[in-house]
Write a protein that holds these residues in place. Structure first.
Motif, PDB file in Angstrom:
ATOM      1  N   ASN A  67     -28.166  -4.225 -75.421  1.00 37.19           N
ATOM      2  CA  ASN A  67     -27.712  -5.557 -75.835  1.00 37.19           C
ATOM      3  C   ASN A  67     -27.006  -6.285 -74.700  1.00 37.19           C
ATOM      4  O   ASN A  67     -25.965  -6.902 -74.892  1.00 37.19           O
ATOM      5  CB  ASN A  67     -26.804  -5.476 -77.065  1.00 37.19           C
ATOM      6  CG  ASN A  67     -27.593  -5.110 -78.304  1.00 37.19           C
ATOM      7  OD1 ASN A  67     -28.709  -5.587 -78.496  1.00 37.19           O
ATOM      8  ND2 ASN A  67     -27.042  -4.239 -79.114  1.00 37.19           N
ATOM      9  N   GLN A  68     -27.568  -6.190 -73.507  1.00 33.45           N
ATOM     10  CA  GLN A  68     -27.032  -6.887 -72.332  1.00 33.45           C
ATOM     11  C   GLN A  68     -28.056  -7.914 -71.883  1.00 33.45           C
ATOM     12  O   GLN A  68     -29.021  -7.592 -71.192  1.00 33.45           O
ATOM     13  CB  GLN A  68     -26.717  -5.916 -71.205  1.00 33.45           C
ATOM     14  CG  GLN A  68     -25.579  -4.984 -71.493  1.00 33.45           C
ATOM     15  CD  GLN A  68     -25.287  -4.056 -70.322  1.00 33.45           C
ATOM     16  OE1 GLN A  68     -25.884  -4.151 -69.266  1.00 33.45           O
ATOM     17  NE2 GLN A  68     -24.364  -3.144 -70.537  1.00 33.45           N
ATOM     18  N   ILE A  69     -27.833  -9.147 -72.289  1.00 31.61           N
ATOM     19  CA  ILE A  69     -28.741 -10.236 -71.947  1.00 31.61           C
ATOM     20  C   ILE A  69     -27.918 -11.334 -71.296  1.00 31.61           C
ATOM     21  O   ILE A  69     -26.845 -11.690 -71.779  1.00 31.61           O
ATOM     22  CB  ILE A  69     -29.476 -10.763 -73.198  1.00 31.61           C
ATOM     23  CG1 ILE A  69     -30.305  -9.642 -73.814  1.00 31.61           C
ATOM     24  CG2 ILE A  69     -30.351 -11.956 -72.841  1.00 31.61           C
ATOM     25  CD1 ILE A  69     -30.945  -9.986 -75.138  1.00 31.61           C
ATOM     26  N   ASP A  70     -28.431 -11.845 -70.196  1.00 36.95           N
ATOM     27  CA  ASP A  70     -27.735 -12.873 -69.442  1.00 36.95           C
ATOM     28  C   ASP A  70     -28.763 -13.926 -69.023  1.00 36.95           C
ATOM     29  O   ASP A  70     -29.965 -13.675 -69.035  1.00 36.95           O
ATOM     30  CB  ASP A  70     -27.083 -12.237 -68.204  1.00 36.95           C
ATOM     31  CG  ASP A  70     -26.054 -13.125 -67.545  1.00 36.95           C
ATOM     32  OD1 ASP A  70     -25.683 -14.162 -68.134  1.00 36.95           O
ATOM     33  OD2 ASP A  70     -25.625 -12.790 -66.434  1.00 36.95           O
ATOM     34  N   THR A  71     -28.281 -15.086 -68.645  1.00 40.56           N
ATOM     35  CA  THR A  71     -29.140 -16.142 -68.129  1.00 40.56           C
ATOM     36  C   THR A  71     -28.826 -16.330 -66.656  1.00 40.56           C
ATOM     37  O   THR A  71     -27.666 -16.364 -66.265  1.00 40.56           O
ATOM     38  CB  THR A  71     -28.891 -17.464 -68.892  1.00 40.56           C
ATOM     39  OG1 THR A  71     -29.091 -17.236 -70.282  1.00 40.56           O
ATOM     40  CG2 THR A  71     -29.852 -18.540 -68.436  1.00 40.56           C
ATOM     41  N   ILE A  72     -29.873 -16.431 -65.858  1.00 42.56           N
ATOM     42  CA  ILE A  72     -29.687 -16.676 -64.431  1.00 42.56           C
ATOM     43  C   ILE A  72     -30.439 -17.944 -64.049  1.00 42.56           C
ATOM     44  O   ILE A  72     -31.362 -18.375 -64.750  1.00 42.56           O
ATOM     45  CB  ILE A  72     -30.147 -15.483 -63.566  1.00 42.56           C
ATOM     46  CG1 ILE A  72     -31.633 -15.190 -63.760  1.00 42.56           C
ATOM     47  CG2 ILE A  72     -29.312 -14.250 -63.876  1.00 42.56           C
ATOM     48  CD1 ILE A  72     -32.187 -14.154 -62.792  1.00 42.56           C
ATOM     49  N   ASN A  73     -30.063 -18.531 -62.920  1.00 40.48           N
ATOM     50  CA  ASN A  73     -30.732 -19.744 -62.466  1.00 40.48           C
ATOM     51  C   ASN A  73     -31.776 -19.408 -61.398  1.00 40.48           C
ATOM     52  O   ASN A  73     -31.918 -18.263 -60.984  1.00 40.48           O
ATOM     53  CB  ASN A  73     -29.712 -20.769 -61.946  1.00 40.48           C
ATOM     54  CG  ASN A  73     -28.893 -20.233 -60.792  1.00 40.48           C
ATOM     55  OD1 ASN A  73     -29.373 -19.459 -59.975  1.00 40.48           O
ATOM     56  ND2 ASN A  73     -27.634 -20.644 -60.719  1.00 40.48           N
ATOM     57  N   LYS A 122     -38.935 -15.831 -67.761  1.00 35.08           N
ATOM     58  CA  LYS A 122     -38.698 -17.267 -67.617  1.00 35.08           C
ATOM     59  C   LYS A 122     -38.531 -17.877 -69.009  1.00 35.08           C
ATOM     60  O   LYS A 122     -39.343 -17.638 -69.894  1.00 35.08           O
ATOM     61  CB  LYS A 122     -39.854 -17.936 -66.881  1.00 35.08           C
ATOM     62  CG  LYS A 122     -39.591 -19.380 -66.558  1.00 35.08           C
ATOM     63  CD  LYS A 122     -40.660 -19.939 -65.649  1.00 35.08           C
ATOM     64  CE  LYS A 122     -40.220 -21.326 -65.217  1.00 35.08           C
ATOM     65  NZ  LYS A 122     -40.975 -21.800 -64.082  1.00 35.08           N
ATOM     66  N   ILE A 123     -37.450 -18.676 -69.195  1.00 36.70           N
ATOM     67  CA  ILE A 123     -37.231 -19.303 -70.503  1.00 36.70           C
ATOM     68  C   ILE A 123     -37.352 -20.821 -70.437  1.00 36.70           C
ATOM     69  O   ILE A 123     -37.603 -21.456 -71.451  1.00 36.70           O
ATOM     70  CB  ILE A 123     -35.876 -18.888 -71.124  1.00 36.70           C
ATOM     71  CG1 ILE A 123     -34.711 -19.122 -70.179  1.00 36.70           C
ATOM     72  CG2 ILE A 123     -35.930 -17.449 -71.568  1.00 36.70           C
ATOM     73  CD1 ILE A 123     -33.344 -18.802 -70.771  1.00 36.70           C
ATOM     74  N   SER A 124     -37.161 -21.417 -69.269  1.00 36.75           N
ATOM     75  CA  SER A 124     -37.367 -22.857 -69.091  1.00 36.75           C
ATOM     76  C   SER A 124     -37.522 -23.137 -67.607  1.00 36.75           C
ATOM     77  O   SER A 124     -37.507 -22.210 -66.797  1.00 36.75           O
ATOM     78  CB  SER A 124     -36.192 -23.652 -69.676  1.00 36.75           C
ATOM     79  OG  SER A 124     -35.024 -23.460 -68.908  1.00 36.75           O
ATOM     80  N   GLY A 125     -37.618 -24.393 -67.231  1.00 38.62           N
ATOM     81  CA  GLY A 125     -37.861 -24.798 -65.848  1.00 38.62           C
ATOM     82  C   GLY A 125     -37.132 -23.993 -64.796  1.00 38.62           C
ATOM     83  O   GLY A 125     -37.739 -23.403 -63.915  1.00 38.62           O
ATOM     84  N   CYS A 126     -35.816 -23.944 -64.852  1.00 31.98           N
ATOM     85  CA  CYS A 126     -35.010 -23.267 -63.825  1.00 31.98           C
ATOM     86  C   CYS A 126     -34.159 -22.139 -64.393  1.00 31.98           C
ATOM     87  O   CYS A 126     -33.274 -21.633 -63.715  1.00 31.98           O
ATOM     88  CB  CYS A 126     -34.101 -24.280 -63.138  1.00 31.98           C
ATOM     89  SG  CYS A 126     -34.995 -25.534 -62.236  1.00 31.98           S
ATOM     90  N   LYS A 127     -34.393 -21.750 -65.623  1.00 29.84           N
ATOM     91  CA  LYS A 127     -33.579 -20.715 -66.261  1.00 29.84           C
ATOM     92  C   LYS A 127     -34.428 -19.484 -66.564  1.00 29.84           C
ATOM     93  O   LYS A 127     -35.586 -19.589 -66.962  1.00 29.84           O
ATOM     94  CB  LYS A 127     -32.974 -21.239 -67.559  1.00 29.84           C
ATOM     95  CG  LYS A 127     -32.075 -22.428 -67.360  1.00 29.84           C
ATOM     96  CD  LYS A 127     -30.710 -22.083 -67.830  1.00 29.84           C
ATOM     97  CE  LYS A 127     -29.859 -23.335 -67.679  1.00 29.84           C
ATOM     98  NZ  LYS A 127     -28.535 -23.080 -67.345  1.00 29.84           N
ATOM     99  N   TYR A 128     -33.788 -18.349 -66.375  1.00 26.86           N
ATOM    100  CA  TYR A 128     -34.444 -17.073 -66.615  1.00 26.86           C
ATOM    101  C   TYR A 128     -33.518 -16.187 -67.437  1.00 26.86           C
ATOM    102  O   TYR A 128     -32.305 -16.231 -67.282  1.00 26.86           O
ATOM    103  CB  TYR A 128     -34.753 -16.371 -65.283  1.00 26.86           C
ATOM    104  CG  TYR A 128     -35.697 -17.158 -64.411  1.00 26.86           C
ATOM    105  CD1 TYR A 128     -37.063 -16.919 -64.453  1.00 26.86           C
ATOM    106  CD2 TYR A 128     -35.219 -18.153 -63.568  1.00 26.86           C
ATOM    107  CE1 TYR A 128     -37.931 -17.640 -63.659  1.00 26.86           C
ATOM    108  CE2 TYR A 128     -36.084 -18.887 -62.774  1.00 26.86           C
ATOM    109  CZ  TYR A 128     -37.429 -18.620 -62.826  1.00 26.86           C
ATOM    110  OH  TYR A 128     -38.295 -19.349 -62.049  1.00 26.86           O
ATOM    111  N   LYS A 129     -34.127 -15.373 -68.298  1.00 22.91           N
ATOM    112  CA  LYS A 129     -33.366 -14.419 -69.094  1.00 22.91           C
ATOM    113  C   LYS A 129     -33.431 -13.064 -68.400  1.00 22.91           C
ATOM    114  O   LYS A 129     -34.508 -12.587 -68.035  1.00 22.91           O
ATOM    115  CB  LYS A 129     -33.939 -14.329 -70.509  1.00 22.91           C
ATOM    116  CG  LYS A 129     -33.190 -13.382 -71.416  1.00 22.91           C
ATOM    117  CD  LYS A 129     -33.607 -13.516 -72.863  1.00 22.91           C
ATOM    118  CE  LYS A 129     -34.945 -12.907 -73.121  1.00 22.91           C
ATOM    119  NZ  LYS A 129     -35.266 -12.777 -74.547  1.00 22.91           N
TER     120      LYS A 129
END
Length: 138
Positions: A67-73, A122-129
């Motif tokens: 359960n370790q989820i983060d968002t990176i750019n 990849k979750i959107s243009g410049c965001k990644y999970k």
């Protein structure tokens, strides 16, 4: 005086041996963190029972175990050095042998060698999970 020289030589040998061991053990464990890229065109997310997994190259990676989820750019994404599942198998096999011999341990799963395995999606243009996963390698 002679005893002091002998003691000093023993201390020097212990220090040198310690440094050599430190580097050799560090070399074995320097590969703890691995990153895999989730490609929605060829990979999938599958649910088996109550467990949700990434299925990458016909290997399962449990999403919920840590359960370790983060968002990176995109800047952080560009700095990541990705591996492949095939490379994990090969490297894991080599490290498994080294760890087993040096530590005289029985290792059940390569998760004990690669302590941190992350899947980047990849979750959107410049965001990644970034999700820490447990590799179902057995």
């Amino acid at each position: 005086m002679k005893k002091q020289v002998e003691v000093k030589n023993v201390y020097n040998k212990i220090i040198i041996l310690s440094i050599v061991l430190l580097f050799s053990v560090n070399k074995v464990y320097c590969q703890k963190t691995k990153y895999l890229l989730f490609d929605s065109k060829k990979d999938s997310i599958v649910k088996i029972g109550n467990i949700i997994n990434y299925k990458i190259d016909n290997n399962l990676f449990d999403i919920n175990r840590y359960n370790q989820i983060d968002t990176i750019n995109s800047k952080e994404f560009k700095e990541i050095k990705f591996s492949s599942v095939e490379k994990l198998w090969t490297e894991g096999k080599d490290l498994f042998i080294q760890v087993s011999i040096k530590k005289n341990l029985f290792i059940e799963t390569k998760n004990e060698i690669f302590e941190y395995i992350y899947v980047i999606e990849k979750i959107s243009g410049c965001k990644y999970k970034k999700t820490r996963v447990w590799w179902i390698d057995y």
